[in-house]
Design a protein around this motif. Sequence first.
Motif, PDB file in Angstrom:
ATOM      1  N   GLN A 283       0.951  -1.081  -0.031  1.00  0.00           N
ATOM      2  CA  GLN A 283      -0.283  -0.464  -0.302  1.00  0.00           C
ATOM      3  C   GLN A 283       0.968   0.950  -0.389  1.00  0.00           C
ATOM      4  O   GLN A 283       0.418   2.446  -0.600  1.00  0.00           O
ATOM      5  CB  GLN A 283      -0.611  -0.150   1.279  1.00  0.00           C
ATOM      6  CG  GLN A 283      -2.023  -0.805   0.635  1.00  0.00           C
ATOM      7  CD  GLN A 283      -2.679  -0.923   2.237  1.00  0.00           C
ATOM      8  OE1 GLN A 283      -2.261  -0.671   3.451  1.00  0.00           O
ATOM      9  NE2 GLN A 283      -3.726  -1.860   3.006  1.00  0.00           N
ATOM     10  N   ASN A 284       2.098   1.233   0.271  1.00  0.00           N
ATOM     11  CA  ASN A 284       3.247   2.589   0.745  1.00  0.00           C
ATOM     12  C   ASN A 284       3.578   2.190  -0.254  1.00  0.00           C
ATOM     13  O   ASN A 284       4.916   3.704   0.015  1.00  0.00           O
ATOM     14  CB  ASN A 284       3.229   2.457   2.583  1.00  0.00           C
ATOM     15  CG  ASN A 284       2.657   2.746   3.022  1.00  0.00           C
ATOM     16  OD1 ASN A 284       1.206   3.213   2.971  1.00  0.00           O
ATOM     17  ND2 ASN A 284       2.498   2.328   4.099  1.00  0.00           N
ATOM     18  N   LEU A 285       4.174   1.909  -1.034  1.00  0.00           N
ATOM     19  CA  LEU A 285       5.197   1.519  -1.872  1.00  0.00           C
ATOM     20  C   LEU A 285       5.317   2.196  -3.015  1.00  0.00           C
ATOM     21  O   LEU A 285       6.497   2.438  -3.456  1.00  0.00           O
ATOM     22  CB  LEU A 285       4.506  -0.021  -3.057  1.00  0.00           C
ATOM     23  CG  LEU A 285       6.087  -0.612  -3.874  1.00  0.00           C
ATOM     24  CD1 LEU A 285       7.056  -0.713  -3.372  1.00  0.00           C
ATOM     25  CD2 LEU A 285       5.394  -1.423  -4.924  1.00  0.00           C
ATOM     26  N   HIS A 286       4.450   3.054  -3.248  1.00  0.00           N
ATOM     27  CA  HIS A 286       4.460   4.368  -3.980  1.00  0.00           C
ATOM     28  C   HIS A 286       4.829   5.806  -2.920  1.00  0.00           C
ATOM     29  O   HIS A 286       4.259   7.425  -3.513  1.00  0.00           O
ATOM     30  CB  HIS A 286       4.055   4.346  -5.245  1.00  0.00           C
ATOM     31  CG  HIS A 286       4.124   3.216  -5.686  1.00  0.00           C
ATOM     32  ND1 HIS A 286       5.439   3.523  -6.400  1.00  0.00           N
ATOM     33  CD2 HIS A 286       3.650   2.431  -6.481  1.00  0.00           C
ATOM     34  CE1 HIS A 286       5.679   3.043  -7.747  1.00  0.00           C
ATOM     35  NE2 HIS A 286       4.559   1.809  -7.444  1.00  0.00           N
ATOM     36  N   GLU A 287       4.405   5.510  -1.915  1.00  0.00           N
ATOM     37  CA  GLU A 287       4.173   6.688  -0.922  1.00  0.00           C
ATOM     38  C   GLU A 287       5.188   7.366  -0.044  1.00  0.00           C
ATOM     39  O   GLU A 287       5.067   6.322   1.070  1.00  0.00           O
ATOM     40  CB  GLU A 287       3.203   6.327   0.837  1.00  0.00           C
ATOM     41  CG  GLU A 287       1.362   6.546  -0.275  1.00  0.00           C
ATOM     42  CD  GLU A 287       0.135   6.315   0.663  1.00  0.00           C
ATOM     43  OE1 GLU A 287       0.647   6.402   1.606  1.00  0.00           O
ATOM     44  OE2 GLU A 287      -0.402   5.405   0.139  1.00  0.00           O
ATOM     45  N   LEU A 288       5.982   7.481  -0.091  1.00  0.00           N
ATOM     46  CA  LEU A 288       7.303   8.105   0.204  1.00  0.00           C
ATOM     47  C   LEU A 288       6.816   9.759   0.735  1.00  0.00           C
ATOM     48  O   LEU A 288       7.512  10.422  -0.373  1.00  0.00           O
ATOM     49  CB  LEU A 288       8.646   8.099  -0.431  1.00  0.00           C
ATOM     50  CG  LEU A 288       9.781   8.494   1.130  1.00  0.00           C
ATOM     51  CD1 LEU A 288       9.711   7.793   2.456  1.00  0.00           C
ATOM     52  CD2 LEU A 288      11.323   7.926   0.531  1.00  0.00           C
ATOM     53  N   ILE A 289       6.039  10.160   1.814  1.00  0.00           N
ATOM     54  CA  ILE A 289       6.222  11.853   2.200  1.00  0.00           C
ATOM     55  C   ILE A 289       7.281  12.465   3.189  1.00  0.00           C
ATOM     56  O   ILE A 289       7.439  11.617   4.009  1.00  0.00           O
ATOM     57  CB  ILE A 289       4.677  11.366   3.060  1.00  0.00           C
ATOM     58  CG1 ILE A 289       3.917  11.330   1.697  1.00  0.00           C
ATOM     59  CG2 ILE A 289       4.302  13.077   2.821  1.00  0.00           C
ATOM     60  CD1 ILE A 289       2.083  11.122   1.918  1.00  0.00           C
ATOM     61  N   LEU A 290       7.503  13.358   2.796  1.00  0.00           N
ATOM     62  CA  LEU A 290       8.137  14.140   4.017  1.00  0.00           C
ATOM     63  C   LEU A 290       7.848  15.123   3.818  1.00  0.00           C
ATOM     64  O   LEU A 290       7.526  15.612   2.888  1.00  0.00           O
ATOM     65  CB  LEU A 290      10.533  13.801   2.717  1.00  0.00           C
ATOM     66  CG  LEU A 290      10.468  12.646   2.989  1.00  0.00           C
ATOM     67  CD1 LEU A 290      11.715  12.987   2.020  1.00  0.00           C
ATOM     68  CD2 LEU A 290      10.881  11.766   4.385  1.00  0.00           C
ATOM     69  N   GLY A 291       8.403  15.793   5.206  1.00  0.00           N
ATOM     70  CA  GLY A 291       7.462  17.462   6.054  1.00  0.00           C
ATOM     71  C   GLY A 291       6.216  16.976   6.106  1.00  0.00           C
ATOM     72  O   GLY A 291       5.886  17.102   5.738  1.00  0.00           O
ATOM     73  N   ALA A 292       6.233  18.382   6.727  1.00  0.00           N
ATOM     74  CA  ALA A 292       4.877  18.172   7.706  1.00  0.00           C
ATOM     75  C   ALA A 292       3.744  18.602   6.541  1.00  0.00           C
ATOM     76  O   ALA A 292       2.897  18.011   6.814  1.00  0.00           O
ATOM     77  CB  ALA A 292       5.208  19.474   8.737  1.00  0.00           C
TER      78      ALA A 292
ATOM     79  N   GLY B  66       3.682  17.733   3.601  1.00  0.00           N
ATOM     80  CA  GLY B  66       2.489  16.588   2.603  1.00  0.00           C
ATOM     81  C   GLY B  66       2.191  15.766   3.850  1.00  0.00           C
ATOM     82  O   GLY B  66       1.183  14.721   3.055  1.00  0.00           O
ATOM     83  N   VAL B  67       2.637  15.768   4.970  1.00  0.00           N
ATOM     84  CA  VAL B  67       2.256  14.359   5.979  1.00  0.00           C
ATOM     85  C   VAL B  67       0.901  14.933   5.917  1.00  0.00           C
ATOM     86  O   VAL B  67      -0.336  14.336   6.065  1.00  0.00           O
ATOM     87  CB  VAL B  67       3.007  14.089   7.516  1.00  0.00           C
ATOM     88  CG1 VAL B  67       2.076  13.994   8.382  1.00  0.00           C
ATOM     89  CG2 VAL B  67       3.955  13.450   6.632  1.00  0.00           C
ATOM     90  N   ALA B  68       0.607  16.500   6.014  1.00  0.00           N
ATOM     91  CA  ALA B  68      -0.646  16.756   6.511  1.00  0.00           C
ATOM     92  C   ALA B  68      -1.603  16.762   5.596  1.00  0.00           C
ATOM     93  O   ALA B  68      -3.418  16.044   5.586  1.00  0.00           O
ATOM     94  CB  ALA B  68      -0.947  18.531   6.709  1.00  0.00           C
ATOM     95  N   LEU B  69      -1.246  16.775   4.431  1.00  0.00           N
ATOM     96  CA  LEU B  69      -2.321  16.439   2.730  1.00  0.00           C
ATOM     97  C   LEU B  69      -2.147  15.015   2.810  1.00  0.00           C
ATOM     98  O   LEU B  69      -3.544  14.637   2.533  1.00  0.00           O
ATOM     99  CB  LEU B  69      -1.550  17.005   1.822  1.00  0.00           C
ATOM    100  CG  LEU B  69      -1.335  18.677   2.045  1.00  0.00           C
ATOM    101  CD1 LEU B  69      -0.352  19.142   0.228  1.00  0.00           C
ATOM    102  CD2 LEU B  69      -2.407  19.390   1.282  1.00  0.00           C
TER     103      LEU B  69
END
Length: 188
Positions: free
Chosen positions: A138-147, A149-152
């Motif tokens: 599920q997270n294979l293409h989900e690498l999110i950095l920064g607050a 991006g995480v909030a979105l």
Amino acid sequence: MASIRKNDSIVVESWGDTALLERFQLLSNIGQFDNAVAAAQLPPLTKLSLIYGENGRGKTTLAAILKSASTGDPAGVLERRRLGAANPPHIVLTLAGANLTFQNGAWNAPSPDIVVFDDAFVSANVCSGIEVEAGHRQNLHELILGAPGVALNTALVGHVKRIEEHSKALRQHEAAIPAGTRGALSVD
């Protein structure tokens, strides 16, 4: 700033021209650190610093402190309270010339510029190929950095959950109408 924990070392790296984390000013009543004020007398950390030590010497505690400081969540510090300590943990870090303090169970402010790449980060975000679990796929293409991006991403996950709940309710309503009652008509 990145803190990369390996088997017996922590690499503290700043991405700008100067070191973000300058020093561990005070580490009191947390993990291996009873009252480590001597660290304040050491030279400041540089743009790239290596913290090395044998197992059980406090490297994971330092990574937990940095992770807690980045989010403002006190759990990482509180769960490492020194056993038998009469007082709660007290931590003072110097970041970019200002003190970041953990006292009375809380940080004076979070520091989202700190990013910790530890085993929990790798487990949640990296698929090594050795073991592929549903969460990895599920997270294979989900690498999110920064607050931001995480909030979105958190908002997106909330919207998707509401859509899934609505679709489930529609299916339940559809199943409640017997096919014989509908005749040639569709549920729509």
